[in-house]
Design an enzyme around this catalytic site. Structure first.
Site, short mmCIF file in Angstrom:
data_model
loop_
_atom_site.label_atom_id
_atom_site.label_comp_id
_atom_site.label_asym_id
_atom_site.label_seq_id
_atom_site.Cartn_x
_atom_site.Cartn_y
_atom_site.Cartn_z
N ARG A 161 -17.87 -2.07 17.56
CA ARG A 161 -17.22 -3.54 17.31
C ARG A 161 -16.17 -3.51 17.83
O ARG A 161 -14.74 -2.46 17.79
CB ARG A 161 -16.83 -3.41 15.90
N CYS B 81 -19.53 -5.57 3.71
CA CYS B 81 -19.02 -5.22 3.51
C CYS B 81 -17.52 -4.34 2.42
O CYS B 81 -16.94 -5.81 2.59
CB CYS B 81 -18.50 -4.67 4.91
N CYS C 83 -18.96 2.30 8.58
CA CYS C 83 -18.64 1.75 9.59
C CYS C 83 -17.32 2.60 9.60
O CYS C 83 -16.57 3.02 8.73
CB CYS C 83 -17.75 -0.49 9.00
N CYS D 22 -16.73 -9.16 5.39
CA CYS D 22 -16.09 -7.63 4.79
C CYS D 22 -14.79 -7.62 4.48
O CYS D 22 -14.23 -8.82 4.58
CB CYS D 22 -15.49 -6.44 6.46
N CYS E 124 0.77 0.27 10.06
CA CYS E 124 0.42 -0.83 9.41
C CYS E 124 1.39 -1.81 8.31
O CYS E 124 2.18 -1.29 8.20
CB CYS E 124 -0.81 -0.41 8.29
N CYS F 285 0.60 -1.29 -0.22
CA CYS F 285 -0.07 -0.26 -0.22
C CYS F 285 0.40 1.03 -0.68
O CYS F 285 2.05 1.32 0.86
CB CYS F 285 -0.64 0.43 1.26
N CYS G 31 0.59 4.52 6.62
CA CYS G 31 -0.07 4.66 8.38
C CYS G 31 0.27 3.69 9.08
O CYS G 31 1.17 2.84 9.06
CB CYS G 31 -1.45 4.03 8.84
S1 SF4 Z 1 -4.36 1.14 6.88
FE1 SF4 Z 1 -2.43 -0.14 5.98
S2 SF4 Z 1 -3.64 -0.79 3.78
FE2 SF4 Z 1 -4.84 0.88 4.59
S3 SF4 Z 1 -4.42 2.75 3.71
FE3 SF4 Z 1 -3.47 2.73 5.45
S4 SF4 Z 1 -1.37 1.51 4.43
FE4 SF4 Z 1 -2.73 1.00 3.61
#
Ligand code: SF4
Length: 331
Positions: free
Chosen positions: A277, A145, A205, A114, A77, A70, A74
């Site tokens: 949740r 979802c 959600c 989901c 993540c 990705c 984040c």
């Molecule tokens: S949480 Fe992970 S998968 Fe989702 S946008 Fe952020 S980096 Fe990408």
């Protein structure tokens, strides 16, 4: 002789009515967090019962349909391409394989399926496949979802047209702390996606993560941001950070479970008619902490051994816990 103890004076300052309202202030939400624990949990449970059967838990299953690689950053993540967390980037799954997973989830008791993709936003051509997945899952009589990143208004409408019931897009944390966690998209971007999802008539959600080094004031800010949306999200996932090696948040003190239960209780009080949740982080949570979360108003879990790429309690363990607590799956 029986003594009934009157609520402490502190409760007089906060709205404990259980009425759905969107004008929560920081002072009110902070006052809820500051309540003595027994009073907070009792209030949350009382309000929970105004809107839900306290014996029922909604069960969802989450499948990663497109893992890793990705472009977003984040900090929590392992799927971000910015970090070396050992998650291999994969292609979008086949429609047939996704529908087969949904069938298995239904047999295991899930009522909602989901589908999560590690994208900044879906490309229009990706949506063809996602729409086929949504239609296939829907045909199994499951709620659908998806969580695919940011959406345009037109993409949200397409997803609605192919049968999507819910879209997950979290605010993650308070507007003030957000920049410490993500720099590749703004809080405003997130709110815009939520507007598109709502306008398309898809249920929302939306929740956040605690334990990322934020202050209590940030948790207050996160709940205020959620509870003052023009309409409360139908589902509010509250995640406990899972510290994954290779991500910037891999180290640091484990989050206090009592503060986690407080966050659940405040979410329940401020969004009384939403399903709250208990999401990521259950694998590391004791049965006692999870039980307290249910008493504090959590009424949904993800079922299945994996949450995207991080571990989750196995179905057998969850079944044992639900039996012990006398909880049943919400239809
Ligand atoms: S949480 Fe992970 S998968 Fe989702 S946008 Fe952020 S980096 Fe990408």
């Amino acid at each position: 002789m029986t003594h009934i103890v009157a609520p402490a004076a502190a409760t007089a300052a906060v709205d404990l009515s259980g009425v759905v309202r969107q004008d929560w202030t920081r002072d009110e939400v902070r006052a809820l967090f500051d309540l003595p624990f027994p009073e907070l949990v009792y209030t949350a449970q009382r309000i929970h019962r105004l809107h839900f059967d306290p014996r029922e838990v909604q069960i969802s299953t989450l499948l990663s349909i497109k893992t890793g690689g990705c472009p977003e950053d984040c900090a929590y993540c392992p799927q971000s391409a910015h970090y070396e967390a050992g998650v291999k980037a994969e292609k979008l799954m086949d429609v047939g394989a996704v529908v087969a997973e949904a069938q298995a989830a239904k047999r295991a008791g899930a009522s909602r399926f989901c589908m999560g993709a590690a994208w900044r936003n879906p490309k229009d051509r990706d949506l063809d496949a996602v729409c086929a997945m949504v239609a296939g899952v829907k045909a199994l009589d499951l709620e659908t979802c998806a969580t695919l990143g940011m959406l345009t208004a037109a993409q949200a409408e397409r997803l609605k047209a192919c049968g999507l019931d819910y879209y997950n897009h979290n605010l993650d944390t308070s507007p003030e702390f957000y920049g410490e966690i993500i720099t590749t998209r703004t809080y405003r971007d997130r709110l815009d996606t939520l507007v598109h999802v709502r306008s398309a008539g898809i249920s929302v959600c939306c929740g956040g993560i605690v334990g990322m080094g934020e202050s209590r004031e940030d948790r207050v800010g996160m709940i205020v941001a959620l509870a003052t949306l023009p309409r409360h999200p139908e589902s509010v996932p509250i995640n406990m950070l899972v510290q994954v090696e290779g991500t910037p948040l891999a180290t640091g003190k484990a989050f206090d479970p009592i503060e986690f239960v407080r966050t659940i209780a405040v979410a329940r009080i401020c969004m009384p008619a939403s399903v709250v949740r208990l999401s990521a982080g259950r694998e590391e949570m004791s049965e006692e902490t999870q039980a307290l979360c249910f008493v504090a108003g959590a009424n949904s879990i993800f079922y299945g051994p994996k949450l995207l790429t991080t571990p989750n309690p196995g179905r057998d363990r969850d079944r044992v816990l639900m039996d012990k607590l006398g909880l049943t799956a919400m239809e």
